[in-house]
Design a protein around this motif. Structure first.
Motif, mmCIF file in Angstrom:
data_model
loop_
_atom_site.group_PDB
_atom_site.id
_atom_site.type_symbol
_atom_site.label_atom_id
_atom_site.label_comp_id
_atom_site.label_asym_id
_atom_site.label_seq_id
_atom_site.Cartn_x
_atom_site.Cartn_y
_atom_site.Cartn_z
ATOM 1 N N ASN A 426 -34.947 69.349 -16.792
ATOM 2 C CA ASN A 426 -34.099 68.259 -16.294
ATOM 3 C C ASN A 426 -32.961 68.097 -17.289
ATOM 4 O OD1 ASN A 426 -32.908 65.979 -15.278
ATOM 5 N ND2 ASN A 426 -34.755 64.737 -15.239
ATOM 6 N N ASP A 427 -31.967 68.978 -17.163
ATOM 7 C CA ASP A 427 -30.873 69.038 -18.121
ATOM 8 C C ASP A 427 -29.675 69.673 -17.443
ATOM 9 O OD1 ASP A 427 -29.148 70.001 -20.375
ATOM 10 O OD2 ASP A 427 -30.819 69.281 -21.589
ATOM 11 N N ALA A 428 -28.501 69.079 -17.611
ATOM 12 C CA ALA A 428 -27.291 69.615 -16.978
ATOM 13 C C ALA A 428 -26.964 71.013 -17.464
ATOM 14 C CB ALA A 428 -26.113 68.682 -17.239
ATOM 15 N N SER A 429 -27.432 71.375 -18.669
ATOM 16 C CA SER A 429 -27.155 72.699 -19.242
ATOM 17 C C SER A 429 -28.352 73.623 -19.149
ATOM 18 C CB SER A 429 -26.723 72.548 -20.710
ATOM 19 O OG SER A 429 -25.532 71.821 -20.827
ATOM 20 N N ALA A 430 -29.267 73.342 -18.239
ATOM 21 C CA ALA A 430 -30.528 74.082 -18.191
ATOM 22 C C ALA A 430 -30.333 75.585 -18.018
ATOM 23 C CB ALA A 430 -31.407 73.535 -17.061
ATOM 24 N N ASP A 431 -29.417 76.009 -17.169
ATOM 25 C CA ASP A 431 -29.270 77.441 -16.887
ATOM 26 C C ASP A 431 -28.873 78.225 -18.138
ATOM 27 O OD1 ASP A 431 -29.969 77.003 -14.275
ATOM 28 O OD2 ASP A 431 -27.912 77.035 -13.504
ATOM 29 N N ARG A 432 -27.873 77.735 -18.843
ATOM 30 C CA ARG A 432 -27.425 78.477 -20.026
ATOM 31 C C ARG A 432 -28.442 78.374 -21.160
ATOM 32 N NH1 ARG A 432 -23.069 75.326 -23.722
ATOM 33 N NH2 ARG A 432 -23.703 73.176 -23.345
ATOM 34 N N LEU A 433 -29.127 77.251 -21.286
ATOM 35 C CA LEU A 433 -30.140 77.107 -22.318
ATOM 36 C C LEU A 433 -31.331 78.022 -22.046
ATOM 37 C CD1 LEU A 433 -30.085 73.224 -22.760
ATOM 38 C CD2 LEU A 433 -29.331 74.908 -24.441
ATOM 39 N N HIS A 434 -31.718 78.113 -20.790
ATOM 40 C CA HIS A 434 -32.844 78.975 -20.418
ATOM 41 C C HIS A 434 -32.527 80.438 -20.720
ATOM 42 C CE1 HIS A 434 -36.275 80.577 -18.378
ATOM 43 N NE2 HIS A 434 -35.586 81.048 -17.360
ATOM 44 N N ALA A 435 -31.333 80.865 -20.335
ATOM 45 C CA ALA A 435 -30.944 82.261 -20.587
ATOM 46 C C ALA A 435 -30.915 82.552 -22.085
ATOM 47 C CB ALA A 435 -29.580 82.540 -19.959
ATOM 48 N N ALA A 436 -30.374 81.638 -22.864
ATOM 49 C CA ALA A 436 -30.290 81.844 -24.308
ATOM 50 C C ALA A 436 -31.665 81.806 -24.960
ATOM 51 C CB ALA A 436 -29.387 80.794 -24.934
ATOM 52 N N ALA A 437 -32.546 80.935 -24.463
ATOM 53 C CA ALA A 437 -33.894 80.832 -25.037
ATOM 54 C C ALA A 437 -34.694 82.105 -24.816
ATOM 55 C CB ALA A 437 -34.620 79.631 -24.431
ATOM 56 N N LEU A 438 -34.513 82.740 -23.673
ATOM 57 C CA LEU A 438 -35.194 84.011 -23.423
ATOM 58 C C LEU A 438 -34.694 85.091 -24.379
ATOM 59 C CD1 LEU A 438 -35.308 83.992 -19.515
ATOM 60 C CD2 LEU A 438 -37.213 83.583 -21.091
ATOM 61 N N LYS A 439 -33.396 85.124 -24.626
ATOM 62 C CA LYS A 439 -32.841 86.097 -25.577
ATOM 63 C C LYS A 439 -33.320 85.809 -26.999
ATOM 64 C CE LYS A 439 -28.544 86.920 -22.976
ATOM 65 N NZ LYS A 439 -27.063 86.761 -22.995
ATOM 66 N N ALA A 440 -33.527 84.513 -27.276
ATOM 67 C CA ALA A 440 -33.885 84.111 -28.641
ATOM 68 C C ALA A 440 -35.260 84.592 -29.061
ATOM 69 C CB ALA A 440 -33.808 82.590 -28.770
ATOM 70 N N LYS A 441 -36.078 85.004 -28.125
ATOM 71 C CA LYS A 441 -37.387 85.552 -28.501
ATOM 72 C C LYS A 441 -37.208 86.744 -29.425
ATOM 73 C CE LYS A 441 -41.746 87.290 -26.599
ATOM 74 N NZ LYS A 441 -42.519 87.590 -25.373
ATOM 75 N N ASP A 442 -36.194 87.567 -29.172
ATOM 76 C CA ASP A 442 -35.905 88.728 -30.015
ATOM 77 C C ASP A 442 -34.720 88.487 -30.951
ATOM 78 O OD1 ASP A 442 -37.939 90.358 -28.800
ATOM 79 O OD2 ASP A 442 -36.624 90.540 -27.053
ATOM 80 N N ASP A 443 -33.826 87.578 -30.552
ATOM 81 C CA ASP A 443 -32.645 87.279 -31.358
ATOM 82 C C ASP A 443 -32.456 85.770 -31.433
ATOM 83 O OD1 ASP A 443 -30.219 87.116 -32.648
ATOM 84 O OD2 ASP A 443 -29.030 87.738 -30.899
ATOM 85 N N PRO A 444 -33.122 85.093 -32.378
ATOM 86 C CA PRO A 444 -33.057 83.635 -32.444
ATOM 87 C C PRO A 444 -31.638 83.076 -32.479
ATOM 88 C CG PRO A 444 -34.774 84.437 -33.892
ATOM 89 C CD PRO A 444 -34.033 85.657 -33.400
ATOM 90 N N MET A 445 -30.695 83.838 -33.038
ATOM 91 C CA MET A 445 -29.337 83.331 -33.151
ATOM 92 C C MET A 445 -28.663 83.138 -31.798
ATOM 93 S SD MET A 445 -29.088 82.802 -36.338
ATOM 94 C CE MET A 445 -30.881 82.546 -36.341
ATOM 95 N N ALA A 446 -29.214 83.750 -30.755
ATOM 96 C CA ALA A 446 -28.628 83.604 -29.423
ATOM 97 C C ALA A 446 -28.646 82.147 -28.973
ATOM 98 C CB ALA A 446 -29.379 84.473 -28.417
ATOM 99 N N PHE A 447 -29.644 81.376 -29.434
ATOM 100 C CA PHE A 447 -29.755 79.982 -29.014
ATOM 101 C C PHE A 447 -28.829 79.078 -29.822
ATOM 102 C CE2 PHE A 447 -31.957 75.882 -28.279
ATOM 103 C CZ PHE A 447 -32.107 75.958 -26.904
ATOM 104 N N LEU A 448 -28.374 79.563 -30.964
ATOM 105 C CA LEU A 448 -27.493 78.757 -31.811
ATOM 106 C C LEU A 448 -26.022 78.993 -31.514
ATOM 107 C CD1 LEU A 448 -29.277 79.082 -35.287
ATOM 108 C CD2 LEU A 448 -29.659 77.405 -33.471
ATOM 109 N N ALA A 449 -25.742 79.755 -30.476
ATOM 110 C CA ALA A 449 -24.358 80.130 -30.184
ATOM 111 C C ALA A 449 -23.568 79.018 -29.505
ATOM 112 C CB ALA A 449 -24.348 81.372 -29.291
ATOM 113 N N PHE A 450 -24.238 77.924 -29.136
ATOM 114 C CA PHE A 450 -23.555 76.841 -28.424
ATOM 115 C C PHE A 450 -22.928 75.879 -29.427
ATOM 116 C CE2 PHE A 450 -27.268 77.915 -25.636
ATOM 117 C CZ PHE A 450 -26.547 78.638 -24.698
ATOM 118 N N ASP A 451 -21.660 76.089 -29.726
ATOM 119 C CA ASP A 451 -20.975 75.236 -30.697
ATOM 120 C C ASP A 451 -20.902 73.792 -30.223
ATOM 121 O OD1 ASP A 451 -20.558 77.301 -32.466
ATOM 122 O OD2 ASP A 451 -18.535 77.761 -31.751
#
Length: 493
Positions: A426-451
């Motif tokens: 339940n988040d307006a940014s759910a789609d981009r957060l979900h995609a980044a969180a899946l990438k973060a399993k192998d590359d944690p920095m992917a989730f920190l890319a949202f300035d």
């Protein structure tokens, strides 16, 4: 035997609930309030009800207003019961119901002409709002976004606004043209320096169509900052049925809340105010210390426990606090990384304040839910967690626990709990957060890319290191083992 709530049935409701000691017919409007949802009716409306019960300030009654479809549904339900509300206040060992009556009308939702006419009426001296954190058109840094389509539309057509801020601008302009003192604009939302944020939104909206008038608003209208606090879960059929069964009252939209409440408010009003200090409101010249305390310790605590509890399939907040790992995690986090960087608060022990919060979170009567705490993280994390992280980093302090909070949020957005159950976002940014969180399993920095969310925090080498280690441990060991390692001081490497 039950009674359907209305002014006519107040004598019947009085058998099981406290009812107003004042005559509703004695009230006159003084406030227009946008967003008459649960928190407003459990907080601002309660304080006014208390004041009216003292026989004081009956010319400060509330007229409700709104711009959303949900506001229309609320208007329909409350109008059917003469705008009365049953509020059930619950401590750990008791429950008490009261019927409140400080609201005397709700304007047709979205009817700009009617709303502006009321805002221009000299009897209205305060315009207040509870429109949630996401309703202020601000980015993660707290800056107003004048480029939002809804705000742009109001700038292009200021005579027929559709947003709360466009309506306020139009109401202020109508008052200025008639030589009427401007009303005070008072936010009751859980946002740092909510008065400043509201001022930026109103002035920024006005500037799109009339820069000179925007300057006039900035110079002449008061926007006091406030700290508001009361845990107020959403109402569903469960609460409606509970009220009927326990108190014999049929209310279309009752409010259940904790017994505790707090309101700290800067005493800056352009056209007077009710004597709310007589019913427990704390008036101060600067709300900042209280605001920091509440947002960092309580709201930060909410955000900290939400995601480990969700990943461990815990639904209720009090159940999460009954779990020894989660409660110990919160305690260590607060005592080592949050409380030490909260500035002193007048006449307040921060340690005692946190003990009170633990008591509140353990309240089983509230039945507050983890999904409620976990929602809208893209707005809440930058306000409640990351400022504490940045302050620690700027002071040369470690952030093992706060980085773990961010990592838990990341792991949550991968979409499944530790047991494999799907997570409903339940988040307006759910789609981009979900995609980044899946990438973060192998590359944690992917989730920190949202300035827009992490800002300066994501540039810290220490934070990035702590975050990466926490994400790695969560995926390899699961939530429980990760929390235990944190408690054993074995998470940082």
């Amino acid at each position: 035997m039950t009674c359907k709530l209305s002014l006519a049935t107040l004598p019947e409701a009085a058998i099981t609930a406290a009812v107003p000691t004042y005559e509703r017919a004695s009230l006159k409007a003084g406030i227009v309030h946008f967003g008459v949802g649960n928190f407003h009716r459990a907080h601002q409306a309660i304080y006014l009800d208390d004041l009216f019960n003292l026989g004081q300030d009956h010319d400060w009654a509330i007229i409700g207003a709104g711009v959303l479809p949900s506001d229309a549904a609320m208007r329909e339900k409350l109008a059917a019961q003469d705008y009365l509300t049953t509020v059930v206040e619950q401590d750990n060992n008791k429950s008490a119901a009261r019927v409140t009556a400080p609201m005397i009308d709700i304007l047709p939702v979205g009817d700009a002409k009617a709303i502006i006419a009321n805002l221009a009426d000299p009897v209205i001296r305060i315009v207040s709002m509870t429109i949630t954190e996401g309703g202020y058109f601000i980015d993660a840094s707290g800056k107003f976004n004048p480029g939002h389509p809804a705000i742009t539309a109001d700038g292009q057509n200021p005579a027929e606004p559709k947003t709360v801020f466009g309506l306020i601008v139009a109401g202020l302009k109508a008052r200025k043209e008639k030589g009427i003192v401007p009303f005070t604009v008072m936010s009751c939302d859980n946002i740092p320096h909510n008065g400043v944020v509201t001022s930026n939104a109103v002035v920024g909206t006005a500037r799109l169509s009339d820069p000179a008038f925007a300057d006039w608003i900035k110079a002449n209208v008061s926007f006091p900052n406030a700290m508001v606090d009361r845990i107020t879960p959403a109402t569903g059929q469960r609460e409606i049925d509970l009220l009927k069964d326990a108190f014999g009252i049929e209310d279309n939209w009752p409010v259940y809340c904790e017994e505790f409440k707090q309101w700290v408010l800067e005493d800056k009003f352009t056209a007077g105010r009710p004597a709310l200090e007589k019913v427990g409101v704390t008036f101060v010249p600067d709300v900042t210390p209280y605001e920091h305390m509440k947002i960092r310790i309580l709201n930060g605590g909410h955000a900290a426990i939400a995601y480990p509890a969700a990943l461990m399939d815990i639904h209720f907040v009090h159940h999460s606090m009954e779990d020894p790992l989660i409660r110990a995690f919160l305690g260590k986090l607060e005592k080592e990384e949050i409380i030490p960087i909260v500035p002193p608060v007048p006449d307040t022990s921060l340690t005692d304040y946190f003990a009170l919060i633990e008591h509140r979170l353990l309240n089983p009567k509230i039945a507050d839910t983890i999904p409620r705490l976990a929602q809208d993280g893209s707005n809440r994390q930058p306000k409640f967690i990351l400022p504490s992280t940045l302050d620690n980093l700027n002071q040369g302090r470690d952030v093992v626990g706060l980085a773990l909070v961010s990592a838990l949020w990341c792991r949550y957005f991968a979409g499944k709990t530790d047991s494999g159950k799907d997570i409903a976002f339940n988040d307006a940014s759910a789609d981009r957060l979900h995609a980044a969180a899946l990438k973060a399993k192998d590359d944690p920095m992917a989730f920190l890319a949202f300035d827009d969310i992490f800002g300066e925090v994501s540039k810290s080498d220490l934070f990035r290191k702590r975050f990466a280690q926490a994400v790695k441990t969560l995926w390899e060991k699961g939530t429980r083992e990760t929390l235990q390692r944190y408690l054993d001081n074995k998470l940082a490497v």
